[in-house]
Motif scaffolding. Sequence first.
Motif, mmCIF file in Angstrom:
data_model
loop_
_atom_site.group_PDB
_atom_site.id
_atom_site.type_symbol
_atom_site.label_atom_id
_atom_site.label_comp_id
_atom_site.label_asym_id
_atom_site.label_seq_id
_atom_site.Cartn_x
_atom_site.Cartn_y
_atom_site.Cartn_z
ATOM 1 N N ARG A 52 83.284 -60.813 -19.519
ATOM 2 C CA ARG A 52 83.291 -61.755 -20.649
ATOM 3 C C ARG A 52 83.977 -61.174 -21.884
ATOM 4 N N GLY A 53 84.289 -59.914 -21.865
ATOM 5 C CA GLY A 53 84.887 -59.276 -23.038
ATOM 6 C C GLY A 53 83.871 -58.909 -24.089
ATOM 7 N N GLU A 54 82.610 -58.854 -23.708
ATOM 8 C CA GLU A 54 81.552 -58.480 -24.643
ATOM 9 C C GLU A 54 81.305 -56.977 -24.661
ATOM 10 N N LYS A 55 81.819 -56.288 -23.668
ATOM 11 C CA LYS A 55 81.691 -54.831 -23.581
ATOM 12 C C LYS A 55 83.044 -54.286 -23.136
ATOM 13 N N ILE A 56 83.517 -53.246 -23.820
ATOM 14 C CA ILE A 56 84.801 -52.626 -23.500
ATOM 15 C C ILE A 56 84.545 -51.294 -22.821
ATOM 16 N N GLY A 57 85.330 -51.026 -21.782
ATOM 17 C CA GLY A 57 85.240 -49.755 -21.078
ATOM 18 C C GLY A 57 86.549 -48.999 -21.144
ATOM 19 N N CYS A 58 86.472 -47.682 -21.005
ATOM 20 C CA CYS A 58 87.677 -46.862 -20.896
ATOM 21 C C CYS A 58 87.547 -45.958 -19.681
ATOM 22 N N PHE A 59 88.611 -45.234 -19.361
ATOM 23 C CA PHE A 59 88.706 -44.500 -18.102
ATOM 24 C C PHE A 59 89.254 -43.116 -18.396
ATOM 25 N N GLY A 60 88.402 -42.103 -18.333
ATOM 26 C CA GLY A 60 88.790 -40.757 -18.735
ATOM 27 C C GLY A 60 89.129 -39.865 -17.560
ATOM 28 N N LEU A 61 90.420 -39.805 -17.221
ATOM 29 C CA LEU A 61 90.882 -38.933 -16.139
ATOM 30 C C LEU A 61 91.846 -37.871 -16.666
ATOM 31 N N THR A 62 92.911 -38.299 -17.354
ATOM 32 C CA THR A 62 93.952 -37.381 -17.824
ATOM 33 C C THR A 62 93.396 -36.395 -18.846
ATOM 34 N N GLU A 63 93.873 -35.160 -18.779
ATOM 35 C CA GLU A 63 93.452 -34.108 -19.711
ATOM 36 C C GLU A 63 94.667 -33.511 -20.414
ATOM 37 N N PRO A 64 94.450 -32.770 -21.500
ATOM 38 C CA PRO A 64 95.583 -32.172 -22.209
ATOM 39 C C PRO A 64 96.473 -31.313 -21.324
ATOM 40 N N THR A 65 95.890 -30.666 -20.320
ATOM 41 C CA THR A 65 96.681 -29.805 -19.439
ATOM 42 C C THR A 65 96.674 -30.295 -17.995
ATOM 43 N N ALA A 66 96.192 -31.508 -17.761
ATOM 44 C CA ALA A 66 96.134 -32.043 -16.394
ATOM 45 C C ALA A 66 96.482 -33.519 -16.434
ATOM 46 N N GLY A 67 97.798 -33.806 -16.390
ATOM 47 C CA GLY A 67 98.246 -35.177 -16.363
ATOM 48 C C GLY A 67 98.539 -35.610 -14.946
ATOM 49 N N SER A 68 99.687 -35.167 -14.424
ATOM 50 C CA SER A 68 100.079 -35.536 -13.069
ATOM 51 C C SER A 68 99.284 -34.799 -12.003
ATOM 52 N N ASP A 69 98.536 -33.777 -12.382
ATOM 53 C CA ASP A 69 97.773 -32.974 -11.420
ATOM 54 C C ASP A 69 96.286 -33.017 -11.763
#
Length: 397
Positions: free
Chosen positions: A132-149
């Motif tokens: 409904r757009g009443e709660k927003i989520g984010c997705f924390g995978l990428t790191e300062p030294t770990a993007g493509s890996d």
Amino acid sequence: MTVTATAPARVFDDVLNLDTLLTPGELELRSTVRDFVDERIRPNIAGWYEDAHFPLELVPELGKLGVLGMHLKGYGCPGRSAVEYGLAAMELEAGDSGLRTFVSVQGSLAMTAIHKWGSEEQRNEHLPAMARGEKIGCFGLTEPTAGSDPSSMATFAAPDGAGGWVINGAKRWIGLASVAQIAVIWANTAEGIRGFIVPTDTPGFTATPISAKLSMRASIQCDITLDDVRLPANALLPGAHGLRGPFSCLNEARYGIIWGAMGAARDSYEAALAYAGDRLQFGKPLAGYQLTQEKLVNMLLEIQKGTLLALHTGRLKDAGTLEPVQISVGKLNNVREAIAICREARTILGGNGITLDYSPLRHANNLESVRTYEGTDEVHTLILGQRITGISAFRQE
């Protein structure tokens, strides 16, 4: 600052009659999202981009439109087809990549992680409000030294001795983190990579927007720090073990990009074609010159081919036969071609094309981010290279 962009005329020529490959329901869905973009995004996007403003007021409207987690079934989610989701992504990105990215982060990443890997309790708690757009989520995978890996991520979650968890680490380029209520955080543990639902008001969780961006200005990306973030046992996504968890979500986001990039390309083409028909040089319209016509033809060819590739990929996804390597084909090709189209469209606009009165350079700048996230050109090239040769070139043995 108030900036009003010049909306392109509706001049796209579907030479291959690709619309005949869509069902009446798919065409209706596309028209609904296109109308929303025309009414709510186009009149404002140049100003939002100039001011680096993400319009939070649109979030519940997007929920009402039915595009948040729209490919997910149950738990208040729309349950639409992959092709319908792709068409929506194309229309949203014709408005701006930042708005399509919000829908992707919310639905393809955060909601998909909970829907696919969460417990029944977690799904019921979060997904209806997110749809409904009443709660927003984010997705924390990428790191300062770990993007493509991501296998080398340093964020670590350890048992706290009382049945819960404590997380320490850092994430970077995390969309929506400063406005989200929950974050899906991926962390190493003694048993491998696991996913956690972290309320963003948890002590030790800090999200800081990344400023001074040249791309995705009408969007939010953040640095996250996790300093002794303590979570209960039920914060763990019970079904996610190893990189298969986050990668399954990334593939959903990559799929949407295949369609979305063609939306940005089409909008840029339309802007250039309309301008070329009106702009007089040496006594006749720019569109009457051979070099301009060659540019327009080349753009049209790649948009038609890219849209056909997106549609074929969507049909495979709806049939349950889509392979990850096929997603790499679409993401690599369509974003690469879309950037080239947007840049070529800018040349037709001349000096006027570097202003926010016209969309192509804004789209091209945004696509530099799209080209980088959810797998760089190099990563998708190596995925395809491994498929072709049978040899992995990701790591030196």
